[in-house]
Design an enzyme around this catalytic site. Structure first.
Site, PDB file in Angstrom:
ATOM      1  N   HIS A   1      55.484  43.521  53.683  1.00  0.00           N
ATOM      2  CA  HIS A   1      55.745  44.963  53.525  1.00  0.00           C
ATOM      3  C   HIS A   1      54.436  45.748  53.405  1.00  0.00           C
ATOM      4  O   HIS A   1      54.405  46.808  52.786  1.00  0.00           O
ATOM      5  CB  HIS A   1      56.621  45.237  52.299  1.00  0.00           C
ATOM      6  CG  HIS A   1      57.796  44.325  52.174  1.00  0.00           C
ATOM      7  ND1 HIS A   1      58.999  44.566  52.807  1.00  0.00           N
ATOM      8  CD2 HIS A   1      57.943  43.128  51.535  1.00  0.00           C
ATOM      9  CE1 HIS A   1      59.844  43.579  52.529  1.00  0.00           C
ATOM     10  NE2 HIS A   1      59.222  42.674  51.778  1.00  0.00           N
TER      11      HIS A   1
ATOM     12  N   GLU B   1      43.522  50.442  70.020  1.00  0.00           N
ATOM     13  CA  GLU B   1      44.545  51.499  70.115  1.00  0.00           C
ATOM     14  C   GLU B   1      45.136  51.568  71.518  1.00  0.00           C
ATOM     15  O   GLU B   1      46.350  51.702  71.702  1.00  0.00           O
ATOM     16  CB  GLU B   1      43.943  52.858  69.750  1.00  0.00           C
ATOM     17  CG  GLU B   1      43.720  53.014  68.261  1.00  0.00           C
ATOM     18  CD  GLU B   1      42.996  54.307  67.918  1.00  0.00           C
ATOM     19  OE1 GLU B   1      43.330  54.899  66.906  1.00  0.00           O
ATOM     20  OE2 GLU B   1      42.090  54.730  68.662  1.00  0.00           O
TER      21      GLU B   1
ATOM     22  N   SER C   1      33.493  60.428  68.084  1.00  0.00           N
ATOM     23  CA  SER C   1      34.302  61.641  68.186  1.00  0.00           C
ATOM     24  C   SER C   1      33.406  62.760  68.678  1.00  0.00           C
ATOM     25  O   SER C   1      32.225  62.816  68.344  1.00  0.00           O
ATOM     26  CB  SER C   1      34.869  61.980  66.813  1.00  0.00           C
ATOM     27  OG  SER C   1      35.156  63.357  66.733  1.00  0.00           O
TER      28      SER C   1
ATOM     29  N   LYS D   1      32.327  59.376  63.018  1.00  0.00           N
ATOM     30  CA  LYS D   1      33.457  58.548  63.428  1.00  0.00           C
ATOM     31  C   LYS D   1      33.083  57.421  64.393  1.00  0.00           C
ATOM     32  O   LYS D   1      32.258  57.586  65.276  1.00  0.00           O
ATOM     33  CB  LYS D   1      34.525  59.419  64.118  1.00  0.00           C
ATOM     34  CG  LYS D   1      35.219  60.397  63.217  1.00  0.00           C
ATOM     35  CD  LYS D   1      36.225  59.746  62.289  1.00  0.00           C
ATOM     36  CE  LYS D   1      37.415  59.205  63.000  1.00  0.00           C
ATOM     37  NZ  LYS D   1      38.496  60.130  63.178  1.00  0.00           N
TER      38      LYS D   1
END
Ligand code: ARG
Length: 483
Positions: free
Chosen positions: A164, A304, A291, A297
């Site tokens: 979980h 992804e 970024s 970043k």
């Protein structure tokens, strides 16, 4: 006046038609700009067919020689980029046949004896897919090896195992990597299994009913390597089925989808683990991007995208399976729509496997003979996270069970101990013995052996468990399997 059979102004197939196809319909029905990638399979299939036709006395030896000569030139033209692919000639099959006829005359026109584009295309797609499956098998091996390298290096590194997404129990980082090795091993098994059904010969089914020429289908199958592991030719046994079903492409795409789902799960973990909140791992900069607005970043674009591309491949599976469902026997033009999803599935899976093998395991440095630049691990961050989550609570319960408590009671007792540890903001192993004894008097000093992360890890020394000794045994087993 009728034009020559393959003249641009007429259709490739017949003198029956009284008006030419409109440009829009030509563009709509033609597949050459995507199916031309089947050209090698198309030529191999034609050569095997021609060789058999000649040996069966259906065409002459001279025709066969002419066809072979023409195909040699066509191959060179395609490889050099000189071949002119024509939309008017609809697909890869008609383009190659038309050029052959231009080059060698009547022999080219005889090649199609006892054959239809329906059994031809089914054969081509199978041959093409077979060789792609073989490449995918190699890439799956490489990815598993990369994961094994990481697992071996980090067999003793402790990671919180989650259920979980809540800290559950300490596990070895190597053990975690081995879970993915298992998944990709099954993906490889599935591919090998699919391959057996891909590797069967439709040629000889002709348009749908078989042919009246005395073709030797077994022989063509053997020539094309469509044989089982005993070397026996594998031939589709029903002509209607042979030309019409694309279940082999569907099951390949299903296997590819599962493989992408496994990659997607790994991606999700890499993305979480490299976020600031986890800080468990880093991946090499070349797999990340910055970024345009936030200078700090480093984004995990590759995992992804892999997660995103999984949706694309699963979409292809839905497309193919839906393509099939309403088709009456036998061949229907719907089947031309099998190619783009199938091609894209293969391309996406191969690229993803390749990139993941390198991202996980690194790149070979020829100077050192070592792999460099794979994922790097932060063991302190992982251990800290395991400590914060009371990951050894089950071990305390198991300890009490060994002292004679029923498991449910032990579970309840430990819940109280965890509550106390949370209140004092300490780990279970940091509670003084006197405090622990308040929860159950049978607790002794030796409890601290099981309350430590390492004690917990090494205690799970059972087949399939996370103890580093088991992890090393599994690594050995996998390495032996992969060589
Ligand atoms: N381009 C077609 C395909 O991909 C080849 C078979 C065409 N056969 C036919 N009868 N129109 O399926």
């Amino acid at each position: 006046m009728r034009q020559n059979q393959f003249d641009k102004k007429s259709q490739a197939w017949s003198a029956l038609f009284s008006e030419p196809m409109s440009d829009l319909v030509k563009r709509y029905t033609s597949s050459v700009f995507f199916d031309k990638r089947l050209w090698q399979a198309d030529i191999s299939g034609s050569l095997a067919h021609a060789e058999m036709l000649a040996d069966q006395g259906i065409i002459s030896a001279q025709d066969r020689a002419d066809i072979e000569r023409g195909m040699v030139q066509i191959k060179q033209e395609i490889e050099s980029g000189a071949f002119v692919w024509q939309l008017d000639l609809e697909d890869v099959h008609l383009n190659i046949e038309a050029r052959l006829t231009q080059l060698v005359g009547d022999a080219g026109k005889r090649l199609h004896t006892g054959r239809s584009r329906n059994d031809q295309v089914a054969t081509d797609v199978r041959l093409w897919l077979r060789s792609e499956i073989d490449l995918i098998a190699t890439l799956l091996t490489e990815l598993q090896q990369a994961l094994l390298d990481v697992a071996e290096k980090h067999a003793e590194v402790i990671l919180p195992g989650f259920t979980h997404l809540q800290v559950a129990q300490p596990i070895s980082f190597g053990h975690h990597m081995l879970a993915y090795v298992e998944m990709f091993a099954r993906d490889a098994e599935r591919m090998a299994d699919v391959r057996q059904r891909v590797n069967r010969l439709p040629l000889g089914a002709a348009a749908l009913a078989g042919t009246s020429y005395p073709l030797d289908r077994d022989r063509v199958a053997s020539t094309l390597g469509m044989v089982n592991d005993k070397g026996q030719p594998q031939v589709c046994q029903n002509s209607l089925d042979a030309v019409s079903d694309r279940d082999f492409a569907i099951e390949f795409t299903a296997a590819a989808s599962l493989c992408m789902v496994h990659i997607s799960r790994l991606s999700e973990e890499l993305i979480l683990w490299m976020s600031q909140n986890f800080g468990f791992i880093k991946i090499a900069d070349r797999f990340t991007t910055g970024s345009s607005i936030m200078p700090q970043k480093k984004n995990p674009d590759v995992p992804e995208l892999a997660r995103g591309k999984t949706g694309r491949v699963v979409g292809h599976l839905m497309g193919l399976i839906t393509l099939m469902k309403g088709q009456p026997l036998a061949y229907n033009k719907d089947n031309q729509e099998d190619k783009e999803p199938l091609f894209d599935t293969v391309d996406t899976l191969k690229d993803t496997l390749r990139i993941f093998a390198e991202m996980v395991g690194g790149q070979l440095n020829p100077a050192t003979g070592q792999k460099e630049g794979g994922i790097s691990v932060n063991p302190q961050a992982m251990e800290q996270a395991a400590l914060r989550g009371y990951a050894t609570a089950t071990d305390l319960a198991d300890y009490l069970v060994k002292k004679g408590l029923p498991f449910r009671d032990a579970h309840e007792t430990v819940a109280h101990a965890v509550k106390a540890a949370i209140a004092h903001q300490v780990d279970l192993s940091e509670l003084p013995l006197a405090v622990l004894k308040e929860f159950n008097p049978s607790i002794e000093k030796d409890v601290f052996d099981v309350l430590s992360l390492r004690g917990s890890l090494h205690a799970r020394d059972i087949l399939g468990g996370t103890a580093p000794r088991q992890v090393r045994l599994q690594i050995e087993r996998h390495r032996a399997r992969l060589t």
